[in-house]
Every structure is written in structure tokens, then in C-alpha cells.
Design a protein around this motif. Sequence first.
Motif, PDB file in Angstrom:
ATOM      1  N   GLY A  88       0.769  -1.185  -0.255  1.00 51.37           N
ATOM      2  CA  GLY A  88      -0.192  -0.088  -0.102  1.00 51.37           C
ATOM      3  C   GLY A  88       0.929   1.384   0.055  1.00 51.37           C
ATOM      4  N   LYS A  89       2.309   1.769  -0.448  1.00 50.86           N
ATOM      5  CA  LYS A  89       2.764   1.987  -0.309  1.00 50.86           C
ATOM      6  C   LYS A  89       3.007   3.025   0.436  1.00 50.86           C
ATOM      7  N   PRO A  90       3.121   3.360   1.672  1.00 55.93           N
ATOM      8  CA  PRO A  90       3.811   3.650   2.466  1.00 55.93           C
ATOM      9  C   PRO A  90       4.879   5.116   2.942  1.00 55.93           C
ATOM     10  N   ASP A  91       5.064   6.070   3.120  1.00 53.39           N
ATOM     11  CA  ASP A  91       5.441   7.131   3.105  1.00 53.39           C
ATOM     12  C   ASP A  91       7.105   6.656   4.150  1.00 53.39           C
ATOM     13  N   VAL A  92       7.752   5.843   2.779  1.00 56.47           N
ATOM     14  CA  VAL A  92       8.465   4.426   3.983  1.00 56.47           C
ATOM     15  C   VAL A  92       9.727   6.504   4.691  1.00 56.47           C
ATOM     16  N   LYS A  93       9.778   6.950   3.687  1.00 55.28           N
ATOM     17  CA  LYS A  93      11.097   8.655   3.643  1.00 55.28           C
ATOM     18  C   LYS A  93      10.344   9.380   5.105  1.00 55.28           C
ATOM     19  N   SER A  94       9.554   9.275   5.267  1.00 56.81           N
ATOM     20  CA  SER A  94       8.662  10.288   6.403  1.00 56.81           C
ATOM     21  C   SER A  94       8.361   9.711   8.151  1.00 56.81           C
ATOM     22  N   GLN A  95       8.672   8.805   7.190  1.00 61.33           N
ATOM     23  CA  GLN A  95       8.538   7.479   8.860  1.00 61.33           C
ATOM     24  C   GLN A  95       7.325   7.521   9.124  1.00 61.33           C
ATOM     25  N   ASP A  96       6.307   8.648   8.921  1.00 64.18           N
ATOM     26  CA  ASP A  96       4.676   8.845   9.012  1.00 64.18           C
ATOM     27  C   ASP A  96       3.438   8.196   8.708  1.00 64.18           C
ATOM     28  N   LEU A  97       3.827   6.867   9.782  1.00 60.84           N
ATOM     29  CA  LEU A  97       3.306   5.480   9.359  1.00 60.84           C
ATOM     30  C   LEU A  97       2.073   4.920  10.338  1.00 60.84           C
ATOM     31  N   TRP A 151      15.810   7.002  -1.559  1.00 63.93           N
ATOM     32  CA  TRP A 151      16.409   6.093  -2.684  1.00 63.93           C
ATOM     33  C   TRP A 151      18.031   5.431  -2.552  1.00 63.93           C
ATOM     34  N   GLN A 152      18.455   6.446  -1.908  1.00 63.60           N
ATOM     35  CA  GLN A 152      19.531   6.130  -2.096  1.00 63.60           C
ATOM     36  C   GLN A 152      20.765   6.254  -0.550  1.00 63.60           C
ATOM     37  N   ASN A 153      19.327   7.130   0.104  1.00 64.22           N
ATOM     38  CA  ASN A 153      19.728   6.864   1.777  1.00 64.22           C
ATOM     39  C   ASN A 153      18.746   5.761   2.600  1.00 64.22           C
ATOM     40  N   TRP A 154      17.382   5.234   2.324  1.00 60.69           N
ATOM     41  CA  TRP A 154      16.900   4.658   3.608  1.00 60.69           C
ATOM     42  C   TRP A 154      18.062   4.108   4.363  1.00 60.69           C
ATOM     43  N   THR A 155      17.593   3.491   5.750  1.00 52.54           N
ATOM     44  CA  THR A 155      18.360   2.512   6.710  1.00 52.54           C
ATOM     45  C   THR A 155      17.319   1.279   6.116  1.00 52.54           C
ATOM     46  N   GLU A 156      17.775   0.195   7.316  1.00 52.75           N
ATOM     47  CA  GLU A 156      17.124  -1.247   7.014  1.00 52.75           C
ATOM     48  C   GLU A 156      15.818  -1.185   8.419  1.00 52.75           C
ATOM     49  N   LYS A 157      16.291  -0.465   9.095  1.00 49.31           N
ATOM     50  CA  LYS A 157      15.625  -0.202  10.540  1.00 49.31           C
ATOM     51  C   LYS A 157      13.500   0.932   9.507  1.00 49.31           C
ATOM     52  N   GLU A 158      13.982   1.539   8.454  1.00 53.07           N
ATOM     53  CA  GLU A 158      13.314   2.420   7.908  1.00 53.07           C
ATOM     54  C   GLU A 158      12.035   0.823   7.027  1.00 53.07           C
ATOM     55  N   PHE A 200      12.029  -2.101   7.489  1.00 52.27           N
ATOM     56  CA  PHE A 200      11.640  -3.387   9.163  1.00 52.27           C
ATOM     57  C   PHE A 200      10.496  -2.220   9.611  1.00 52.27           C
ATOM     58  N   ASN A 201      10.587  -0.994   9.761  1.00 51.48           N
ATOM     59  CA  ASN A 201       9.665  -0.418  10.880  1.00 51.48           C
ATOM     60  C   ASN A 201       7.792  -1.085   9.989  1.00 51.48           C
ATOM     61  N   CYS A 202       7.732  -0.908   8.323  1.00 50.44           N
ATOM     62  CA  CYS A 202       6.930  -0.853   7.213  1.00 50.44           C
ATOM     63  C   CYS A 202       6.576  -2.296   7.219  1.00 50.44           C
ATOM     64  N   PHE A 203       7.371  -3.816   7.479  1.00 49.55           N
ATOM     65  CA  PHE A 203       7.562  -5.504   7.307  1.00 49.55           C
ATOM     66  C   PHE A 203       6.945  -5.730   8.752  1.00 49.55           C
ATOM     67  N   ASP A 204       7.334  -4.362  10.183  1.00 47.33           N
ATOM     68  CA  ASP A 204       6.595  -5.350  11.059  1.00 47.33           C
ATOM     69  C   ASP A 204       5.193  -4.934  11.155  1.00 47.33           C
ATOM     70  N   VAL A 205       4.419  -3.774  10.808  1.00 43.83           N
ATOM     71  CA  VAL A 205       3.465  -3.288  10.690  1.00 43.83           C
ATOM     72  C   VAL A 205       2.863  -4.729   9.631  1.00 43.83           C
TER      73      VAL A 205
END
Length: 273
Positions: A163-172, A201-208, A210-215
Motif C-alpha cells: 500500500g505504498k507507505p511513506d517510508v521516507k518520512s516514517q509517518d506511518l 532511494w540512496q539513503n534509506w535505512t534497514e530500520k525504516e 523493517f518498521n513497515c515490514f513489522d506492520v
Amino acid sequence: MIDTHVHFWNFDPVRDNWINDDMKIIRKDFAPENILDIYSELNIKGCIAVQASQSEEENHFLLKLAAQHEIIKGIVGWVDLLNPHLDERLSYWQNYKTIKGWRHVLQAENRDFILNPVFIAGVKQLKKYNYTYDLLCYHNQLEAIIQLVDQIPDQPFVLDHCGKPDVKSQDLKKWTANINTLAANPHVQCKVSGLLAEADWQNWTEKELFNCFDVIFEAFGPERVMYGSDWPVMLISRPYQEWFNLVNKYTERFTVAERRLIFSDNAKAFYRV
């Protein structure tokens, strides 16, 4: 293992104008030959080819590739669900058993389109022919998507790209609530795919990520999640192997049987391959 979400195209700058200058790496042709070595390396045995162009010609293009490449186990095509002669078109496409389901680029449409009674009636006709439906939307469209699926309770759906979350802002927060509501419908599954395009695209983190995967895994459980790459779009961020390894690492917490569901069995059952 099955990759449930790949695209193939002969690049056309007019038709494929969504591939902008920032995406230079994918402004070219992509064919099955371009991914076979990667699949061999990772022991991926098949893929689902998903429409990238909204025309019935796209279906024939993908069918031709599938006839030439055993790796393509199924196709998610495009058909005009607003067509008053839709039943006739679906009956025609029944002749091509590699086509397993359909998709419309709902992320490019507004709420009125998603909830158009004619469109909903079109989706309702898919069950008659045992077709699946891929839901492609942004996180801010999920409320309309929930209303759509609630009106077609027995249709097999799969949510593309979480559902294309806003991974960049982490407003989840709102996305999480809507995912939980959507997942309450037992006929909806979810592809863990496409998140790199929603991240920096170039600066994401694994945690960002994985936060989405958790949900997603909390809401759907391993019984209703399937692996997908969104190749070649994901190449705007990282090579294929990096995405695969990321999902592989996250799912190490699950049992062998659960991992088999995520990487293989859910896809085989949903798309009947």
C-alpha cells in the motif's frame, strides 16, 4: 521460490512517461533474459509478470514472453473494467491460462474512480472467471480501497507494495491503522515489494523498511504475505540481490514452514501456478 512482482517492457518514452529523468537506470528495455542469472543465483524458480501498460496489447506482449520463457509462471494483465462488454473480454482472455488476474493503476486515479459503481461491478465479475485482482495504490488512498474490497467480500485481492507507505518520512500511523482494517478482510493478501521506491532511494535505512515490514506481518501474518521484487523499478535504489537479502534477513525470525509460505506457497495458491 516465486517472485510475485516483476515487469518487462520495451521502453517507449511517450507511453512510459512515468519513468522520468531521475530514473535513468530503467529508461531502457527489460526482458526476462536480464534477470535469469540473478534468479539462478538466488534459486528463484518463477515469477509473476505484472502489467506496466494499460492496454490489452500489453497482455499479448506478456503472453508472448511467457511462451518463450518458462520462468514466467503467471501474468497479471490489464482489461478495461469499465467496458460495458467486459464479460465478453474476460471470456476471451479465458483462452490464455497464463493470465491469472488483472490490475489497474489505481494510484493514478482519484477516489471517485475507485468507488465508481461501474468499476466495482467490473471487479465483481472477476470471481466468475476465477481471476485475482492486484490493488495498486498509495497510502493516502487506502480508505477508498477498504471501501472497495468491502463491497466485494469474496474476491481474492492482493495489495501491491504494502500500500505504498511513506517510508521516507516514517509517518506511518494512519497507514498502519488502514492496513490493519484492510487485513481484517480474509480475502486480502499483501506483497512485500516496492518499498525501495517509496524510500529515500540512496539513503534509506534497514530500520525504516523493517518498521513497515513489522506492520505488514503483524496485520496479515506469514499466511497472507508473499515476496515480490518490483524489478526493474527497484533498481532506481539498489541491485536486486540487496532487496532479496533484506526480505530474507527479516524473515529469518519465522519458521521454515512460514518462510516457505512467504517465498513460495502463498503465491502458488493465490495465482494458481
